[in-house]
Write a protein that holds these residues in place. Structure first.
Motif, PDB file in Angstrom:
ATOM      1  N   ALA A 113       0.877  -1.180   0.000  1.00 40.59           N
ATOM      2  CA  ALA A 113       0.000   0.000   0.000  1.00 40.59           C
ATOM      3  C   ALA A 113       0.909   1.223   0.000  1.00 40.59           C
ATOM      4  O   ALA A 113       1.923   1.248   0.707  1.00 40.59           O
ATOM      5  N   PHE A 114       0.538   2.228  -0.802  1.00 40.20           N
ATOM      6  CA  PHE A 114       1.362   3.437  -0.924  1.00 40.20           C
ATOM      7  C   PHE A 114       0.505   4.683  -0.819  1.00 40.20           C
ATOM      8  O   PHE A 114      -0.663   4.689  -1.197  1.00 40.20           O
ATOM      9  N   SER A 115       1.119   5.728  -0.322  1.00 37.68           N
ATOM     10  CA  SER A 115       0.426   7.005  -0.189  1.00 37.68           C
ATOM     11  C   SER A 115       0.218   7.638  -1.559  1.00 37.68           C
ATOM     12  O   SER A 115       1.182   7.791  -2.317  1.00 37.68           O
ATOM     13  N   PRO A 116      -1.005   8.045  -1.878  1.00 39.16           N
ATOM     14  CA  PRO A 116      -1.247   8.737  -3.151  1.00 39.16           C
ATOM     15  C   PRO A 116      -0.475  10.056  -3.255  1.00 39.16           C
ATOM     16  O   PRO A 116      -0.226  10.541  -4.351  1.00 39.16           O
ATOM     17  N   GLU A 117      -0.087  10.610  -2.125  1.00 39.44           N
ATOM     18  CA  GLU A 117       0.667  11.871  -2.128  1.00 39.44           C
ATOM     19  C   GLU A 117       2.015  11.734  -2.833  1.00 39.44           C
ATOM     20  O   GLU A 117       2.598  12.719  -3.255  1.00 39.44           O
ATOM     21  N   PHE A 118       2.518  10.500  -2.923  1.00 37.73           N
ATOM     22  CA  PHE A 118       3.816  10.264  -3.539  1.00 37.73           C
ATOM     23  C   PHE A 118       3.694   9.460  -4.827  1.00 37.73           C
ATOM     24  O   PHE A 118       4.667   8.896  -5.324  1.00 37.73           O
ATOM     25  N   GLY A 119       2.497   9.392  -5.390  1.00 41.52           N
ATOM     26  CA  GLY A 119       2.265   8.614  -6.603  1.00 41.52           C
ATOM     27  C   GLY A 119       2.929   9.208  -7.826  1.00 41.52           C
ATOM     28  O   GLY A 119       3.285  10.391  -7.860  1.00 41.52           O
ATOM     29  N   GLY A 120       3.122   8.367  -8.831  1.00 41.99           N
ATOM     30  CA  GLY A 120       3.665   8.815 -10.109  1.00 41.99           C
ATOM     31  C   GLY A 120       5.164   9.022 -10.133  1.00 41.99           C
ATOM     32  O   GLY A 120       5.698   9.546 -11.112  1.00 41.99           O
ATOM     33  N   ARG A 121       5.863   8.594  -9.089  1.00 44.29           N
ATOM     34  CA  ARG A 121       7.313   8.803  -9.034  1.00 44.29           C
ATOM     35  C   ARG A 121       8.101   7.492  -9.070  1.00 44.29           C
ATOM     36  O   ARG A 121       9.312   7.491  -8.909  1.00 44.29           O
ATOM     37  N   GLY A 122       7.393   6.374  -9.242  1.00 40.64           N
ATOM     38  CA  GLY A 122       8.065   5.084  -9.355  1.00 40.64           C
ATOM     39  C   GLY A 122       8.457   4.461  -8.024  1.00 40.64           C
ATOM     40  O   GLY A 122       9.159   3.450  -8.002  1.00 40.64           O
ATOM     41  N   PHE A 123       8.004   5.033  -6.904  1.00 38.81           N
ATOM     42  CA  PHE A 123       8.386   4.487  -5.604  1.00 38.81           C
ATOM     43  C   PHE A 123       7.837   3.082  -5.389  1.00 38.81           C
ATOM     44  O   PHE A 123       8.531   2.215  -4.862  1.00 38.81           O
ATOM     45  N   ALA A 124       6.597   2.849  -5.783  1.00 41.66           N
ATOM     46  CA  ALA A 124       5.993   1.526  -5.591  1.00 41.66           C
ATOM     47  C   ALA A 124       6.749   0.476  -6.395  1.00 41.66           C
ATOM     48  O   ALA A 124       7.076  -0.598  -5.885  1.00 41.66           O
ATOM     49  N   THR A 125       7.059   0.783  -7.632  1.00 42.09           N
ATOM     50  CA  THR A 125       7.807  -0.158  -8.474  1.00 42.09           C
ATOM     51  C   THR A 125       9.170  -0.463  -7.862  1.00 42.09           C
ATOM     52  O   THR A 125       9.581  -1.621  -7.762  1.00 42.09           O
ATOM     53  N   GLU A 126       9.866   0.575  -7.432  1.00 40.31           N
ATOM     54  CA  GLU A 126      11.197   0.400  -6.848  1.00 40.31           C
ATOM     55  C   GLU A 126      11.137  -0.415  -5.561  1.00 40.31           C
ATOM     56  O   GLU A 126      11.957  -1.314  -5.346  1.00 40.31           O
ATOM     57  N   ALA A 127      10.160  -0.119  -4.713  1.00 37.66           N
ATOM     58  CA  ALA A 127      10.055  -0.812  -3.425  1.00 37.66           C
ATOM     59  C   ALA A 127       9.661  -2.274  -3.590  1.00 37.66           C
ATOM     60  O   ALA A 127      10.261  -3.160  -2.969  1.00 37.66           O
ATOM     61  N   VAL A 128       8.668  -2.552  -4.430  1.00 44.63           N
ATOM     62  CA  VAL A 128       8.201  -3.939  -4.572  1.00 44.63           C
ATOM     63  C   VAL A 128       9.234  -4.775  -5.321  1.00 44.63           C
ATOM     64  O   VAL A 128       9.425  -5.953  -5.015  1.00 44.63           O
ATOM     65  N   THR A 129       9.944  -4.176  -6.255  1.00 45.60           N
ATOM     66  CA  THR A 129      11.040  -4.896  -6.922  1.00 45.60           C
ATOM     67  C   THR A 129      12.115  -5.279  -5.910  1.00 45.60           C
ATOM     68  O   THR A 129      12.613  -6.408  -5.911  1.00 45.60           O
ATOM     69  N   ALA A 130      12.462  -4.348  -5.027  1.00 42.93           N
ATOM     70  CA  ALA A 130      13.463  -4.633  -3.985  1.00 42.93           C
ATOM     71  C   ALA A 130      12.966  -5.721  -3.041  1.00 42.93           C
ATOM     72  O   ALA A 130      13.726  -6.622  -2.659  1.00 42.93           O
ATOM     73  N   LEU A 131      11.697  -5.649  -2.661  1.00 45.52           N
ATOM     74  CA  LEU A 131      11.131  -6.677  -1.784  1.00 45.52           C
ATOM     75  C   LEU A 131      11.181  -8.041  -2.457  1.00 45.52           C
ATOM     76  O   LEU A 131      11.570  -9.034  -1.832  1.00 45.52           O
TER      77      LEU A 131
END
Length: 197
Positions: A113-131
């Protein structure tokens, strides 16, 4: 990517995963306020099992997740930070398999789950790939899955972006929040993951 621990036993050691921009770390007391900022939102929880968190829900969730520090022991829960700010959370847990023996390779499931305030910057992709890379470093892990409400298009796109394959679409198989919902299932194998092959 850099994996660290504090040199303690696996069940007590804090886990830290560092990427180019993010720090994924185990939960600490006091994380409830940062997580409440997005888990308390109805748009974030729309396709999750839980309703938007209250402050008490946030404290209880953090207390539970603090102990989830070792996937090999059952579950790993991590907070995702960017520049010292909490932008999301990711988790992995072992799936119960009735015919499993001690030598059998396992399946893990991912959640995020990610904050929409930080959406569109690739954070979710980077984090889940690392996980996912960290999860495949777990001994005897064969397969990783992610399941989500079929209406959660952003999560489905994320699963595809990180290289997971859509394996199923179950029609109205779950009764959640007073309605029948469809479930999408995505998966990848250790042999398909570049850093684990």
């Amino acid at each position: 990517m850099d994996w660290e621990d504090a040199g303690m036993t696996p069940t007590t050691a804090p886990v830290t995963i560092r990427t180019d921009r993010l720090v994924l770390r185990t939960y600490r007391p006091g994380d409830h306020q940062d997580l409440l900022a997005f888990y308390g939102r109805s748009d974030v929880c729309r396709y999750l099992f839980n309703a938007p968190w209250s402050p008490e829900d946030a404290r209880e969730a953090v207390q539970t997740r603090i102990s989830r520090r070792d996937l090999a022991a059952g579950a790993l829960a991590l907070v995702v930070e960017y520049d010292g700010q909490v932008v999301g959370s990711v988790s992995a847990w072992l799936v119960d398999e009735p015919e499993r023996t001690a030598e059998t390779e396992r399946t893990a499931e991912l959640g995020w789950a990610f904050s929409p305030e930080f959406g569109g910057r690739g954070f979710a992709t980077e984090a889940v790939t690392a996980l996912l890379g960290y999860v495949f470093a777990t001994p005897r892990l064969h397969r990783v899955i992610a399941q989500m409400d079929a209406r959660n298009e952003s999560s489905a796109r994320l699963a595809q972006r990180i290289g997971m394959r859509r394996e199923g679409h179950f029609r109205q198989n779950a009764w959640i929040k007073n309605e029948w919902t469809d479930t999408l299932v995505f998966a990848t194998l250790r042999s398909e993951w570049p850093s684990a092959a």
